[in-house]
Write a protein that holds these residues in place. Structure first.
Motif, PDB file in Angstrom:
ATOM      1  N   ARG A  54      45.040  31.901  31.919  1.00 40.26           N
ATOM      2  CA  ARG A  54      45.700  32.064  30.789  1.00 40.26           C
ATOM      3  C   ARG A  54      44.488  33.564  29.928  1.00 40.26           C
ATOM      4  NH1 ARG A  54      46.008  29.213  26.040  1.00 40.26           N
ATOM      5  NH2 ARG A  54      46.514  27.774  27.056  1.00 40.26           N
ATOM      6  N   GLY A  55      43.524  33.041  30.853  1.00 37.18           N
ATOM      7  CA  GLY A  55      42.656  34.855  30.353  1.00 37.18           C
ATOM      8  C   GLY A  55      43.239  36.045  30.756  1.00 37.18           C
ATOM      9  N   LYS A  56      43.943  36.292  31.580  1.00 44.58           N
ATOM     10  CA  LYS A  56      44.840  37.223  31.604  1.00 44.58           C
ATOM     11  C   LYS A  56      45.839  37.671  31.180  1.00 44.58           C
ATOM     12  CE  LYS A  56      43.092  37.417  36.643  1.00 44.58           C
ATOM     13  NZ  LYS A  56      43.108  37.317  37.844  1.00 44.58           N
ATOM     14  N   ILE A  57      46.193  36.316  30.768  1.00 45.62           N
ATOM     15  CA  ILE A  57      47.869  36.469  30.004  1.00 45.62           C
ATOM     16  C   ILE A  57      47.304  37.119  28.683  1.00 45.62           C
ATOM     17  CG2 ILE A  57      49.528  34.814  28.659  1.00 45.62           C
ATOM     18  CD1 ILE A  57      49.743  33.430  31.477  1.00 45.62           C
ATOM     19  N   ASN A  58      46.142  36.324  28.118  1.00 48.97           N
ATOM     20  CA  ASN A  58      46.105  36.309  26.544  1.00 48.97           C
ATOM     21  C   ASN A  58      45.146  37.894  26.932  1.00 48.97           C
ATOM     22  OD1 ASN A  58      45.803  34.058  25.205  1.00 48.97           O
ATOM     23  ND2 ASN A  58      44.083  33.033  25.739  1.00 48.97           N
ATOM     24  N   ALA A  59      44.683  38.222  27.504  1.00 51.13           N
ATOM     25  CA  ALA A  59      44.034  39.612  27.995  1.00 51.13           C
ATOM     26  C   ALA A  59      45.247  40.793  27.797  1.00 51.13           C
ATOM     27  CB  ALA A  59      43.081  40.145  28.932  1.00 51.13           C
ATOM     28  N   THR A  60      46.557  40.050  27.528  1.00 51.34           N
ATOM     29  CA  THR A  60      47.675  41.234  28.115  1.00 51.34           C
ATOM     30  C   THR A  60      48.151  41.287  26.982  1.00 51.34           C
ATOM     31  OG1 THR A  60      47.857  40.777  30.769  1.00 51.34           O
ATOM     32  CG2 THR A  60      49.893  41.481  28.980  1.00 51.34           C
ATOM     33  N   ILE A  61      47.669  40.080  25.792  1.00 49.57           N
ATOM     34  CA  ILE A  61      48.124  40.223  24.371  1.00 49.57           C
ATOM     35  C   ILE A  61      47.425  41.417  23.818  1.00 49.57           C
ATOM     36  CG2 ILE A  61      48.452  38.949  22.083  1.00 49.57           C
ATOM     37  CD1 ILE A  61      49.618  36.760  24.565  1.00 49.57           C
ATOM     38  N   THR A  62      45.993  41.264  24.097  1.00 52.32           N
ATOM     39  CA  THR A  62      44.821  41.736  23.019  1.00 52.32           C
ATOM     40  C   THR A  62      44.878  42.934  23.611  1.00 52.32           C
ATOM     41  OG1 THR A  62      43.478  39.742  22.909  1.00 52.32           O
ATOM     42  CG2 THR A  62      42.264  41.924  23.261  1.00 52.32           C
ATOM     43  N   ASN A  63      45.034  43.451  25.105  1.00 55.38           N
ATOM     44  CA  ASN A  63      45.680  45.147  25.965  1.00 55.38           C
ATOM     45  C   ASN A  63      46.488  45.336  25.232  1.00 55.38           C
ATOM     46  OD1 ASN A  63      43.280  44.331  27.427  1.00 55.38           O
ATOM     47  ND2 ASN A  63      44.417  44.382  29.456  1.00 55.38           N
ATOM     48  N   ALA A  64      47.992  44.927  24.549  1.00 58.76           N
ATOM     49  CA  ALA A  64      49.077  45.364  24.157  1.00 58.76           C
ATOM     50  C   ALA A  64      48.137  45.712  22.472  1.00 58.76           C
ATOM     51  CB  ALA A  64      50.287  44.567  23.801  1.00 58.76           C
ATOM     52  N   GLN A  65      47.752  45.215  22.175  1.00 56.40           N
ATOM     53  CA  GLN A  65      46.949  45.851  20.175  1.00 56.40           C
ATOM     54  C   GLN A  65      46.359  46.680  20.425  1.00 56.40           C
ATOM     55  OE1 GLN A  65      45.777  41.879  19.729  1.00 56.40           O
ATOM     56  NE2 GLN A  65      47.992  40.904  18.824  1.00 56.40           N
ATOM     57  N   ALA A  66      45.036  46.788  21.930  1.00 47.42           N
ATOM     58  CA  ALA A  66      44.236  47.816  22.128  1.00 47.42           C
ATOM     59  C   ALA A  66      45.703  49.503  22.258  1.00 47.42           C
ATOM     60  CB  ALA A  66      43.441  47.359  22.161  1.00 47.42           C
ATOM     61  N   TYR A  67      46.497  49.428  22.993  1.00 49.36           N
ATOM     62  CA  TYR A  67      47.074  49.893  23.607  1.00 49.36           C
ATOM     63  C   TYR A  67      47.398  50.496  22.152  1.00 49.36           C
ATOM     64  CZ  TYR A  67      51.161  52.592  25.272  1.00 49.36           C
ATOM     65  OH  TYR A  67      52.379  52.690  24.842  1.00 49.36           O
ATOM     66  N   LEU A  68      48.131  50.189  21.228  1.00 46.18           N
ATOM     67  CA  LEU A  68      48.811  50.637  20.111  1.00 46.18           C
ATOM     68  C   LEU A  68      48.390  51.297  19.213  1.00 46.18           C
ATOM     69  CD1 LEU A  68      51.685  47.392  19.699  1.00 46.18           C
ATOM     70  CD2 LEU A  68      52.119  49.335  20.816  1.00 46.18           C
ATOM     71  N   LYS A  69      46.344  50.755  19.109  1.00 45.29           N
ATOM     72  CA  LYS A  69      45.799  51.634  18.024  1.00 45.29           C
ATOM     73  C   LYS A  69      45.639  52.884  18.442  1.00 45.29           C
ATOM     74  CE  LYS A  69      43.646  47.500  16.666  1.00 45.29           C
ATOM     75  NZ  LYS A  69      42.656  47.292  16.599  1.00 45.29           N
ATOM     76  N   PHE A  84      57.352  39.752  30.893  1.00 45.77           N
ATOM     77  CA  PHE A  84      56.611  40.170  30.088  1.00 45.77           C
ATOM     78  C   PHE A  84      57.289  41.163  29.068  1.00 45.77           C
ATOM     79  CE2 PHE A  84      53.574  38.519  31.931  1.00 45.77           C
ATOM     80  CZ  PHE A  84      52.216  38.493  31.201  1.00 45.77           C
ATOM     81  N   GLN A  85      58.546  41.335  28.942  1.00 43.49           N
ATOM     82  CA  GLN A  85      59.824  42.228  28.340  1.00 43.49           C
ATOM     83  C   GLN A  85      59.684  43.818  28.505  1.00 43.49           C
ATOM     84  OE1 GLN A  85      61.865  40.831  26.030  1.00 43.49           O
ATOM     85  NE2 GLN A  85      61.149  38.269  26.427  1.00 43.49           N
ATOM     86  N   GLY A  86      59.509  43.533  30.182  1.00 47.43           N
ATOM     87  CA  GLY A  86      60.015  45.060  30.475  1.00 47.43           C
ATOM     88  C   GLY A  86      58.082  45.335  30.293  1.00 47.43           C
ATOM     89  N   PHE A  87      57.353  45.187  29.680  1.00 48.21           N
ATOM     90  CA  PHE A  87      55.841  45.588  29.570  1.00 48.21           C
ATOM     91  C   PHE A  87      56.491  46.469  28.177  1.00 48.21           C
ATOM     92  CE2 PHE A  87      55.085  44.048  33.875  1.00 48.21           C
ATOM     93  CZ  PHE A  87      53.353  43.435  33.456  1.00 48.21           C
ATOM     94  N   ASN A  88      56.701  45.459  27.186  1.00 38.89           N
ATOM     95  CA  ASN A  88      56.857  46.355  25.656  1.00 38.89           C
ATOM     96  C   ASN A  88      55.477  45.980  25.346  1.00 38.89           C
ATOM     97  OD1 ASN A  88      57.615  47.342  23.642  1.00 38.89           O
ATOM     98  ND2 ASN A  88      60.065  46.791  23.275  1.00 38.89           N
ATOM     99  N   PRO A  89      54.968  46.934  24.821  1.00 40.50           N
ATOM    100  CA  PRO A  89      53.399  46.909  24.003  1.00 40.50           C
ATOM    101  C   PRO A  89      53.675  46.575  23.435  1.00 40.50           C
ATOM    102  CG  PRO A  89      53.405  48.481  24.407  1.00 40.50           C
ATOM    103  CD  PRO A  89      54.760  48.272  25.679  1.00 40.50           C
ATOM    104  N   GLU A  90      54.867  46.848  21.855  1.00 36.69           N
ATOM    105  CA  GLU A  90      55.339  46.070  20.367  1.00 36.69           C
ATOM    106  C   GLU A  90      55.798  44.659  21.071  1.00 36.69           C
ATOM    107  OE1 GLU A  90      56.106  49.446  22.223  1.00 36.69           O
ATOM    108  OE2 GLU A  90      55.514  50.587  21.185  1.00 36.69           O
TER     109      GLU A  90
END
Length: 186
Positions: free
Chosen positions: A90-105, A61-67
């Protein structure tokens, strides 16, 4: 040395996690987000499973870089589903992407760390439990925190996950009073 909490068993990696990481107040926004994501992956599994795969998660997950993660798409999901070093859900992986977007906001609006720490008035909530059976799996605070995270767009962040994460990140000191780490973290 006093006793430890005991939930970690005898596994050396788990004992080290208890002694050095669990319950230590974390204020770095990205590190808080990483730990919340990992707690989401832990749902339905034991924490030692995640702990043993944590380095693989960090690499995958690239060092958990949300950007970076916020821009991922289906090709990245497929790549991760083939990675045996992580939890391939799949659900948890997709959630990580969604959570990165929410985190950035949230990070842009007020800072993710500030968002998280406001639930405990910016200082660790210190509980004084003597037995593991006294520690609740969730609280009214974690229920509200979970609702607010979901409202912000997060997934895999129910009140039990959120409470476990709050304990792990030191927002809540739930080391037992008989544990040497309880007083060290005051």
């Amino acid at each position: 040395m006093s006793d430890r909490c005991g939930w970690h068993g005898l596994d050396e990696e788990y004992v080290r996690y208890h002694d050095e990481e669990w319950g230590v107040p974390e204020y770095d926004s990205r590190a808080l987000w990483e730990k919340l994501v990992l707690d989401g992956f832990q749902a339905g599994l034991s924490w030692i499973t995640i702990l043993r795969k944590r380095d693989n998660f960090r690499e995958s997950f690239q060092g958990f870089n949300p950007e970076v993660i916020a821009t991922w798409g289906e090709a990245d999901v497929q790549r991760l589903l083939q990675n045996e070093g992580i939890i391939r859900h799949r659900g948890k992986i997709n959630a990580t992407i969604t959570n990165a977007q929410a985190y950035l906001k949230i990070e842009e609006a007020e800072g993710f760390s500030a968002f998280c720490w406001k639930y405990v008035d910016n200082k660790p909530l210190v509980n004084r439990f003597e037995r593991q059976s006294d520690v609740p799996p969730q609280t009214e605070m974690s229920l509200q925190f979970s609702k607010d995270l979901k409202k912000a767009g997060f997934k895999f962040c129910g009140p039990t996950i959120v409470y476990a994460w709050m304990e792990a990140c030191g927002l809540v000191n739930d080391h037992l009073t008989t544990c040497f780490r309880h007083d060290e973290l005051l």
